[in-house]
Design a protein around this motif. Structure first.
Motif, PDB file in Angstrom:
ATOM      1  N   THR A   1       0.785  -1.344   0.041  1.00 11.47           N
ATOM      2  CA  THR A   1       0.074  -0.002  -0.012  1.00 11.47           C
ATOM      3  C   THR A   1       0.905   1.329   0.112  1.00 11.47           C
ATOM      4  O   THR A   1       0.175   2.306   0.307  1.00 11.47           O
ATOM      5  N   GLU A   2       2.363   1.055  -0.396  1.00 13.30           N
ATOM      6  CA  GLU A   2       3.075   2.069  -0.517  1.00 13.30           C
ATOM      7  C   GLU A   2       3.266   2.869   0.933  1.00 13.30           C
ATOM      8  O   GLU A   2       3.676   4.296   0.923  1.00 13.30           O
ATOM      9  N   GLN A   3       2.937   2.244   2.128  1.00 15.38           N
ATOM     10  CA  GLN A   3       3.089   3.124   3.195  1.00 15.38           C
ATOM     11  C   GLN A   3       4.638   3.331   3.357  1.00 15.38           C
ATOM     12  O   GLN A   3       5.099   4.083   4.093  1.00 15.38           O
TER      13      GLN A   3
ATOM     14  N   SER B   1       5.907   6.037   1.135  1.00 17.80           N
ATOM     15  CA  SER B   1       5.609   7.392   1.320  1.00 17.80           C
ATOM     16  C   SER B   1       6.277   7.901   2.767  1.00 17.80           C
ATOM     17  O   SER B   1       6.637   8.933   2.856  1.00 17.80           O
TER      18      SER B   1
ATOM     19  N   MET C   1      10.216  18.373   0.279  1.00 14.79           N
ATOM     20  CA  MET C   1       9.237  17.694  -0.780  1.00 14.79           C
ATOM     21  C   MET C   1       7.961  16.940  -0.138  1.00 14.79           C
ATOM     22  O   MET C   1       8.233  16.259   1.034  1.00 14.79           O
TER      23      MET C   1
ATOM     24  N   MET D   1       4.796  14.333  -1.109  1.00 16.18           N
ATOM     25  CA  MET D   1       4.310  13.542  -2.128  1.00 16.18           C
ATOM     26  C   MET D   1       3.030  13.006  -1.943  1.00 16.18           C
ATOM     27  O   MET D   1       2.796  12.331  -0.901  1.00 16.18           O
TER      28      MET D   1
ATOM     29  N   PHE E   1       0.771  10.062  -2.833  1.00 17.80           N
ATOM     30  CA  PHE E   1       0.689   8.911  -3.634  1.00 17.80           C
ATOM     31  C   PHE E   1      -0.675   8.474  -4.175  1.00 17.80           C
ATOM     32  O   PHE E   1      -1.790   8.918  -3.628  1.00 17.80           O
TER      33      PHE E   1
ATOM     34  N   ALA F   1      -1.703   6.240   0.761  1.00 14.23           N
ATOM     35  CA  ALA F   1      -0.730   5.504   1.396  1.00 14.23           C
ATOM     36  C   ALA F   1      -0.758   6.000   2.828  1.00 14.23           C
ATOM     37  O   ALA F   1       0.252   6.253   3.514  1.00 14.23           O
ATOM     38  N   LEU F   2      -2.084   6.310   3.413  1.00 19.70           N
ATOM     39  CA  LEU F   2      -2.064   6.636   4.934  1.00 19.70           C
ATOM     40  C   LEU F   2      -1.736   5.563   5.624  1.00 19.70           C
ATOM     41  O   LEU F   2      -1.738   4.233   5.584  1.00 19.70           O
ATOM     42  N   PHE F   3      -1.004   5.732   7.101  1.00 17.87           N
ATOM     43  CA  PHE F   3      -0.605   4.731   7.875  1.00 17.87           C
ATOM     44  C   PHE F   3      -1.765   4.200   8.519  1.00 17.87           C
ATOM     45  O   PHE F   3      -2.571   4.772   9.153  1.00 17.87           O
TER      46      PHE F   3
ATOM     47  N   PHE G   1       2.331  12.817  11.984  1.00 19.21           N
ATOM     48  CA  PHE G   1       3.325  12.079  11.943  1.00 19.21           C
ATOM     49  C   PHE G   1       4.740  12.887  11.618  1.00 19.21           C
ATOM     50  O   PHE G   1       5.475  12.769  12.162  1.00 19.21           O
TER      51      PHE G   1
ATOM     52  N   ARG H   1       5.978  14.996  14.243  1.00 17.70           N
ATOM     53  CA  ARG H   1       6.359  14.270  15.578  1.00 17.70           C
ATOM     54  C   ARG H   1       7.739  13.872  15.104  1.00 17.70           C
ATOM     55  O   ARG H   1       8.685  13.856  15.875  1.00 17.70           O
TER      56      ARG H   1
ATOM     57  N   ARG I   1      -1.293  15.451   5.081  1.00 15.30           N
ATOM     58  CA  ARG I   1      -0.131  15.282   5.484  1.00 15.30           C
ATOM     59  C   ARG I   1       1.087  15.509   4.715  1.00 15.30           C
ATOM     60  O   ARG I   1       2.149  15.984   5.563  1.00 15.30           O
TER      61      ARG I   1
END
Lengths: 261, 277, 155
Positions: free
Chosen positions: A125-127, A130, B93, B95, B97, B101-103, B114, B117, B163
């Motif tokens: 999931t590209e985490q 990222s 930068m 980006m 996605f 691409a959230l955690f 995030f 921190r 984010r």
């Protein structure tokens, strides 16, 4: 024929480069640690997921195996009038072999596969990508804490497995089947050596922990970023680490116990 | 060209790509392209699927290394940076996605917090209003306690956008931001991208093949195909471009320089061949 | 996940492991016998050590006073020599003490049993016990039994 050679060669090169990547990952996980305070918090979280959550299966399995050892051991030993040997039989079986190995296999199946799947999913999931783009090193933040949590948890779980197992054996042997309580413990104490048996068993489980955690995080990190890739990573983790544990167990047993007549 | 490299602060271009060559295995993805991303403007990079548009973002971000060529970000050549300097540059930068691409194990609030921190030692009292401000700018302040699994695709992308701007970067790269969105979400994103660019003075790079949306907000467009740039300029210039390849792409003709039929033998002999055999 | 709950759980986990380790040490193994106890060395020669092993117990009247440290073959006399480590707590064995290899139970393991003698001289570290009785070998016992049966005498 030539094509067969070509395939063997290509597979060898791929395996070697895979080992190389695995080694690099291990090196980075071990030697480049993030800020201590942050690292401790991440490690604690992972110890919860990897270690604490495995307590249930480890304890239950340990209890049952200890009880079975008690039962089977009694039925065999009583034929020779040697039921006083039940205590040491249970203890030595668990401490030297069953504790480290069975706990490791259970750990590989439960925690190892979960680690591989989680990391693989984060990759798909590209985490991880990222995180990299946000200038946070995913190896510090995600991989290393999980690796270390596995390495630390494995010996602890094996110790708990052994203690619960011996207790289970005591329940069956003494409480149920009537083996003499004093004899049970005293012959166990007389025959179980702290360094040879207990400490060696812990060393074994520590090595197993390193191997399983390494395979799990590597398989997850290196997986193809698809659903099929994650599933493959998970099954390969369980298979490879189980085989590795069994193979290493033989080698370690030969090294540690081979000189006892 | 060389003056802009030596005086990064005054350069008009935030990013300059010169003679970029990149191969993936046997396939040549980029065959010596030159590209400028102007500071403070929205640049769209478009082209047919599979031309390696996402690869370009990864090259700019330093996740991939080109075989040869320069990628200058504020005068720094990205491929030559060591890990530490690269990580420092990445803080400038942002980006976005394609999937957001959230955690998944963190709430919306924690996801946006995030980067703050990780890279600052600001206390919670300061992080909280900062996060809320970023969420407000994408219209999701009320969703701060939701988990990523509870968000729709469009909402997830907006959170990811919040984010991405958390550290107030110089530039944001958008990887297919409009793909698969319903018209309302599309409209929201288009507006957000344009607004953020203006109010925060950002430089935006959008990878997309949604022609209509991209043309509506981009200041400058590059069209890539087969590893080369086949069209570039402002939207008006592109629309007036006479190249057949560009026109087919822009207007979406099913057949043209990119053919409808996959290469095959003569149709008649193929059909009759089964009768004769 | 609330971090306090995580810390408590991990703390529980580690504590459980530590308690298990201590239990294993004290109840399941011979750790208490290792714990900083001084010992002195005494040797004894036997004709046959039978099934005696390193770490076998040395007992007096059934009470463990030490352990077998080493079992060797004396190269000059070609008889087995056993080295024992005896707890310094028990330092009043006379030089007339005798050592015998006995079996615990019918098929149990073998151990060295010391019977104190009457002499005033006390055994020191490095001394040898001369009055020894070898292990009973089952085959010899059976052979004796058969032999006495053959010759018609009752046991």
């Amino acid at each position: 024929m030539l094509n067969g050679l070509r395939i063997v060669g290509a597979n060898t090169i791929e395996s070697l480069s895979s080992v190389g990547r695995a080694g690099t990952l291990l090196f980075q996980s071990v030697f480049s640690l993030p800020r201590p305070l942050r690292a401790l918090k991440l490690l604690t979280e992972q110890l919860y997921v990897v270690g604490f959550m495995s307590l249930l299966i480890i304890s239950v399995a340990g209890m049952f195996i200890g009880m079975v050892l008690g039962l089977q051991g009694y039925t065999i030993l009583i034929k020779f009038g040697a039921d006083s040997a039940l205590g040491p039989m249970i203890a030595l079986s668990l401490l030297r072999e069953l504790g480290p190995v069975v706990a490791a296999l259970l750990f590989a199946g439960r925690a190892g596969s979960a680690l591989a799947a989680e990391i693989g999913l984060m990759k798909a999931t590209e985490q991880l990508s990222s995180m990299e783009m946000m200038a946070v090193n995913p190896i510090h933040r995600i991989i290393a804490p999980r690796f270390w949590a596995g390495v630390i948890s494995m010996p602890l779980l094996a110790i708990i497995f052994n203690a619960v197992g011996i207790f289970g054996g005591y329940l069956v042997g003494v409480e149920w089947l009537g083996v003499d309580n004093g004899g049970f413990w005293s012959s166990m104490q007389a025959n179980v050596d702290w360094y040879q048996d207990v400490v060696n068993g812990v060393i074994k489980s520590l090595i197993f922990g390193i191997v399983i955690s390494w395979i799990a995080v590597y398989r997850g990190f290196d997986s193809k970023p698809t659903a099929a890739g994650i599933s493959q990573a998970t099954t390969q983790t369980v298979v490879h680490s189980s085989l590795a544990v069994l193979g290493l167990d033989f080698i370690l047993t030969a090294l540690m116990f081979g000189d006892i007549a | 060209m060389s003056e802009t490299v030596n005086t990064p602060q005054l350069s008009d271009n935030l990013i300059e790509i010169r003679d970029l060559h990149f191969k993936h295995g046997d396939r040549t993805i980029y065959d010596g392209i030159d590209l400028d991303i102007a500071r403070g403007k929205i640049t769209a990079i478009m082209g047919p699927s599979g031309t390696g548009k996402t690869t370009l973002l990864r090259l700019i971000g330093g996740q991939l290394k080109p075989q040869s060529g320069k990628i200058l970000f504020e005068g720094l050549n990205i491929p030559t940076l060591n890990t530490r300097d690269l990580y420092k540059v990445r803080e400038k930068m942002g980006m976005l996605f394609q999937s957001g691409a959230l955690f998944t194990n963190l709430s919306v609030f924690e996801n946006v917090a995030f980067p703050l921190r990780e890279h600052t030692s600001l206390p919670n009292e300061i992080i909280r209003p900062l996060v809320l401000m970023k969420l407000q700018s994408v219209g999701l302040r009320g969703a701060r306690d939701l988990m990523p699994s509870e968000l729709s695709g469009g909402m997830a992308r907006r959170v990811a956008l919040a984010r991405a701007i958390a550290l107030d970067p110089l530039m944001i790269m958008y990887d297919e931001p409009f793909a698969g969105q319903d018209p309302i979400s599309m409209g929201v994103l288009v507006q957000l991208i344009g607004q953020l660019n203006k109010t925060l003075g950002l430089t935006s790079v959008i990878i997309s093949h949604d022609v209509h949306e991209a043309l509506s907000i981009a200041d400058s467009i590059y069209i890539l195909s087969d590893g080369k740039i086949i069209g570039q300029g402002t939207p008006d210039v592109i629309l007036q471009q006479s190249s057949a390849t560009v026109t087919q792409f822009i207007e979406g003709h099913p057949d043209g320089p990119v053919p409808f039929h996959f290469p095959a033998d003569d149709y008649k002999t193929d059909l009759l061949g089964t009768i004769n055999a | 996940m609330d971090s306090r709950k995580i810390q408590i759980s991990v703390g529980f986990f580690v504590t459980a492991a530590i308690i298990s380790m201590i239990t294993l040490g004290l109840k399941a193994s011979n750790l208490n016998q290792y714990a900083g106890q001084e010992s002195y060395e005494v040797t004894a020669s036997f004709n046959n050590i039978g099934g005696l092993k390193v770490r076998s117990a040395v007992k007096v009247g059934g009470v463990v006073v030490g352990r077998v440290e080493k079992i060797d073959l004396d190269l000059e006399t070609l008889t087995p020599k056993v080295t024992m480590h005896i707890n310094t707590k028990f330092n009043r064995f006379s030089s007339e003490t005798s050592a015998a290899i006995l079996t615990a139970g019918l098929l149990g393991e073998q151990y060295i049993s010391l019977t104190p003698g009457g002499d005033d001289e006390i055994i020191q570290s490095g001394d040898e016990i001369y009055d020894t009785q070898s292990a009973v070998i089952l085959e010899d016992l059976i052979g004796q039994f058969l032999f006495s049966k053959d010759s018609g005498e009752s046991l």
